[in-house]
Design a protein around this motif. Structure first.
Motif, PDB file in Angstrom:
ATOM      1  N   SER A 242       0.818  -1.217   0.000  1.00 17.58           N
ATOM      2  CA  SER A 242       0.000   0.000   0.000  1.00 17.58           C
ATOM      3  C   SER A 242       0.852   1.266   0.000  1.00 17.58           C
ATOM      4  N   ARG A 243       2.120   1.110   0.264  1.00 15.89           N
ATOM      5  CA  ARG A 243       3.014   2.269   0.237  1.00 15.89           C
ATOM      6  C   ARG A 243       4.422   1.797  -0.113  1.00 15.89           C
ATOM      7  N   LEU A 244       5.212   2.731  -0.549  1.00 16.49           N
ATOM      8  CA  LEU A 244       6.581   2.415  -0.956  1.00 16.49           C
ATOM      9  C   LEU A 244       7.505   2.462   0.255  1.00 16.49           C
ATOM     10  N   VAL A 245       8.263   1.395   0.439  1.00 14.96           N
ATOM     11  CA  VAL A 245       9.285   1.335   1.480  1.00 14.96           C
ATOM     12  C   VAL A 245      10.604   0.938   0.810  1.00 14.96           C
ATOM     13  N   LYS A 255      14.700  -3.591  11.198  1.00 16.34           N
ATOM     14  CA  LYS A 255      13.550  -2.703  11.348  1.00 16.34           C
ATOM     15  C   LYS A 255      12.810  -2.565  10.020  1.00 16.34           C
ATOM     16  N   VAL A 256      13.564  -2.474   8.930  1.00 16.23           N
ATOM     17  CA  VAL A 256      12.948  -2.375   7.605  1.00 16.23           C
ATOM     18  C   VAL A 256      12.216  -3.671   7.270  1.00 16.23           C
ATOM     19  N   LEU A 257      12.852  -4.804   7.527  1.00 21.88           N
ATOM     20  CA  LEU A 257      12.233  -6.097   7.267  1.00 21.88           C
ATOM     21  C   LEU A 257      10.934  -6.256   8.060  1.00 21.88           C
ATOM     22  N   GLN A 258      10.956  -5.863   9.318  1.00 16.04           N
ATOM     23  CA  GLN A 258       9.757  -5.957  10.156  1.00 16.04           C
ATOM     24  C   GLN A 258       8.665  -5.028   9.640  1.00 16.04           C
ATOM     25  N   GLU A 259       9.064  -3.833   9.203  1.00 12.95           N
ATOM     26  CA  GLU A 259       8.092  -2.866   8.693  1.00 12.95           C
ATOM     27  C   GLU A 259       7.385  -3.400   7.454  1.00 12.95           C
ATOM     28  N   VAL A 260       8.149  -3.993   6.533  1.00  6.50           N
ATOM     29  CA  VAL A 260       7.552  -4.504   5.298  1.00  6.50           C
ATOM     30  C   VAL A 260       6.670  -5.718   5.593  1.00  6.50           C
ATOM     31  N   TYR A 261       7.113  -6.573   6.501  1.00  2.00           N
ATOM     32  CA  TYR A 261       6.288  -7.712   6.929  1.00  2.00           C
ATOM     33  C   TYR A 261       4.983  -7.216   7.545  1.00  2.00           C
ATOM     34  N   ASN A 262       5.077  -6.230   8.431  1.00  2.00           N
ATOM     35  CA  ASN A 262       3.877  -5.689   9.087  1.00  2.00           C
ATOM     36  C   ASN A 262       2.916  -5.089   8.070  1.00  2.00           C
ATOM     37  N   MET A 263       3.473  -4.426   7.054  1.00  2.00           N
ATOM     38  CA  MET A 263       2.622  -3.854   6.012  1.00  2.00           C
ATOM     39  C   MET A 263       1.852  -4.958   5.289  1.00  2.00           C
ATOM     40  N   GLY A 264       2.518  -6.093   5.029  1.00  4.11           N
ATOM     41  CA  GLY A 264       1.843  -7.218   4.401  1.00  4.11           C
ATOM     42  C   GLY A 264       0.676  -7.703   5.245  1.00  4.11           C
ATOM     43  N   ARG A 265       0.885  -7.792   6.548  1.00  3.80           N
ATOM     44  CA  ARG A 265      -0.194  -8.212   7.458  1.00  3.80           C
ATOM     45  C   ARG A 265      -1.336  -7.192   7.432  1.00  3.80           C
ATOM     46  N   GLU A 266      -0.999  -5.915   7.505  1.00  4.32           N
ATOM     47  CA  GLU A 266      -2.014  -4.865   7.542  1.00  4.32           C
ATOM     48  C   GLU A 266      -2.808  -4.816   6.243  1.00  4.32           C
ATOM     49  N   ASP A 267      -2.115  -4.910   5.116  1.00  6.91           N
ATOM     50  CA  ASP A 267      -2.801  -4.843   3.817  1.00  6.91           C
ATOM     51  C   ASP A 267      -3.732  -6.040   3.631  1.00  6.91           C
ATOM     52  N   ALA A 268      -3.272  -7.203   4.055  1.00  3.45           N
ATOM     53  CA  ALA A 268      -4.112  -8.399   3.937  1.00  3.45           C
ATOM     54  C   ALA A 268      -5.337  -8.305   4.828  1.00  3.45           C
ATOM     55  N   LEU A 269      -5.143  -7.767   6.016  1.00  2.01           N
ATOM     56  CA  LEU A 269      -6.272  -7.631   6.946  1.00  2.01           C
ATOM     57  C   LEU A 269      -7.324  -6.674   6.386  1.00  2.01           C
ATOM     58  N   LYS A 270      -6.867  -5.576   5.787  1.00  5.01           N
ATOM     59  CA  LYS A 270      -7.802  -4.613   5.199  1.00  5.01           C
ATOM     60  C   LYS A 270      -8.529  -5.223   4.002  1.00  5.01           C
ATOM     61  N   ALA A 271      -7.827  -6.089   3.281  1.00  2.00           N
ATOM     62  CA  ALA A 271      -8.411  -6.686   2.080  1.00  2.00           C
ATOM     63  C   ALA A 271      -9.333  -7.860   2.391  1.00  2.00           C
ATOM     64  N   LEU A 272      -9.304  -8.338   3.623  1.00  2.82           N
ATOM     65  CA  LEU A 272      -9.980  -9.589   3.981  1.00  2.82           C
ATOM     66  C   LEU A 272     -11.473  -9.623   3.632  1.00  2.82           C
ATOM     67  N   PRO A 273     -12.256  -8.599   3.965  1.00  3.79           N
ATOM     68  CA  PRO A 273     -13.686  -8.665   3.613  1.00  3.79           C
ATOM     69  C   PRO A 273     -13.921  -8.819   2.112  1.00  3.79           C
ATOM     70  N   SER A 274     -13.205  -8.030   1.318  1.00  6.26           N
ATOM     71  CA  SER A 274     -13.353  -8.116  -0.138  1.00  6.26           C
ATOM     72  C   SER A 274     -12.825  -9.441  -0.663  1.00  6.26           C
ATOM     73  N   LEU A 275     -11.770  -9.932  -0.055  1.00  7.54           N
ATOM     74  CA  LEU A 275     -11.201 -11.220  -0.471  1.00  7.54           C
ATOM     75  C   LEU A 275     -12.186 -12.347  -0.204  1.00  7.54           C
ATOM     76  N   ARG A 276     -12.817 -12.339   0.948  1.00 11.42           N
ATOM     77  CA  ARG A 276     -13.813 -13.378   1.262  1.00 11.42           C
ATOM     78  C   ARG A 276     -14.957 -13.340   0.254  1.00 11.42           C
ATOM     79  N   THR A 277     -15.398 -12.138  -0.089  1.00 12.86           N
ATOM     80  CA  THR A 277     -16.472 -11.997  -1.072  1.00 12.86           C
ATOM     81  C   THR A 277     -16.044 -12.560  -2.422  1.00 12.86           C
ATOM     82  N   PHE A 278     -14.807 -12.259  -2.823  1.00 15.46           N
ATOM     83  CA  PHE A 278     -14.275 -12.753  -4.092  1.00 15.46           C
ATOM     84  C   PHE A 278     -14.249 -14.287  -4.120  1.00 15.46           C
ATOM     85  N   LEU A 279     -13.785 -14.880  -3.029  1.00 13.81           N
ATOM     86  CA  LEU A 279     -13.669 -16.335  -2.986  1.00 13.81           C
ATOM     87  C   LEU A 279     -15.036 -17.000  -2.865  1.00 13.81           C
ATOM     88  N   GLN A 280     -15.930 -16.399  -2.102  1.00 12.33           N
ATOM     89  CA  GLN A 280     -17.270 -16.974  -1.933  1.00 12.33           C
ATOM     90  C   GLN A 280     -18.070 -16.916  -3.232  1.00 12.33           C
TER      91      GLN A 280
END
Length: 283
Positions: A242-245, A255-280
């Motif tokens: 969702s952003r450039l690092v 710290k950079v590695l943790q930040e990018v990993y955390n962004m992956g978790r955050e982006d996936a969590l935000k996408a989860l409702p739409s992702l469930r709809t897509f898969l369902q």
């Protein structure tokens, strides 16, 4: 319909993918098949074996370790990524890979490798990694800084050279609707590799692979355009940073590695409702 998960590579940039996959595991999101490229394959197999947190744990522990990924390893072994450490000591002893869960999984796992002689990608089905580990290593063997992987009578290197984001290939394998995890931000476009000329020296016996190296940026950008169109058509679901690092291929800043990993978790969590709809919607 059959669901597929497509994982782009990117060396340590793909720690973003590890964050996405851990969030998917926590929320019991599953797929009929997973295909990974390079570092995407490395993290993808841990998703199939359901080892949440494994990738970020060993990455943070060993980032900067000369045995893991370093110029020391390149100079002493010919591989920037230490083969003995990363593909034997780490998965067999330090952070054991769960082969039993992997092999019992209903999810089929594939890795993408580039064939030097044909200059084309091959998509290897890995029903068990005890025997297929060489293909996983080949998929993540970056050109210029890795020895060529010889498996049987074929020679392989990094799968991303010939097919960086194999959505079309996975659809051709029967995975109708795919979720794609990219490691570049929206709008990114690849330029020609300034080191492509080295291919004529290092891979002069493989002209088709040299051509793939020289035209990779064209192939990659076309795949991005295809994915964008498929996303508009509702054929694929895309999760991307969702952003450039600023993160290096061989990043050692934890710290950079943790930040990018955390962004992956955050982006996936935000996408989860739409992702469930897509898969369902596929049922």
């Amino acid at each position: 319909m059959t669901t597929g998960l497509v994982l782009e590579g990117g060396a340590h940039r793909a720690i973003y993918t590890a964050g996405v996959l851990d969030t998917l595991l926590e929320n019991n999101i599953t797929f009929d098949g997973v295909i990974g490229v390079s570092a995407g394959a490395i993290h993808g197999c841990a998703f199939v074996s359901k080892q949440k947190g494994r990738s970020i744990s060993y990455t943070l522990k060993y980032a900067g370790d000369k045995r893991y990924m370093s110029f020391y390893s390149l100079l002493t072994t010919g591989n920037m990524v230490g083969e003995e450490f990363c593909y034997h000591e780490l998965p067999e002893k330090l952070f054991p890979f769960n082969h039993e869960t992997f092999e019992q999984s209903a999810t089929k796992f594939y890795v993408t490798c580039s064939n030097l002689e044909t200059g084309e990608a091959e998509y290897i089905y890995c029903d068990e990694l005890r025997k297929k580990m060489p293909y996983l290593r080949a998929s993540a063997s970056m050109p210029f800084v890795s020895r060529t992987s010889v498996i049987g009578n074929k020679k392989f290197l990094d799968g991303g050279i010939c097919d960086s984001i194999p959505v079309r290939a996975f659809q051709n394998l029967g995975y109708d609707r795919c979720v794609v995890v990219q490691t570049r931000v929206a709008g990114y476009r690849k330029h020609k590799n300034k080191l492509a000329w080295l291919g004529h020296l290092l891979y002069r016996r493989y002209p088709k692979f040299i051509k793939a190296l020289e035209t990779r940026h064209i192939m990659y950008n076309k795949e991005l355009d295809d994915i964008e169109q498929m996303q508009k058509n509702g054929e694929v679901f895309v999760i991307r940073p969702s952003r450039l690092v600023a993160i290096k291929h061989t990043e050692t800043d934890k710290k950079v590695l943790q930040e990018v990993y955390n962004m992956g978790r955050e982006d996936a969590l935000k996408a989860l409702p739409s992702l469930r709809t897509f898969l369902q919607a596929l049922n």
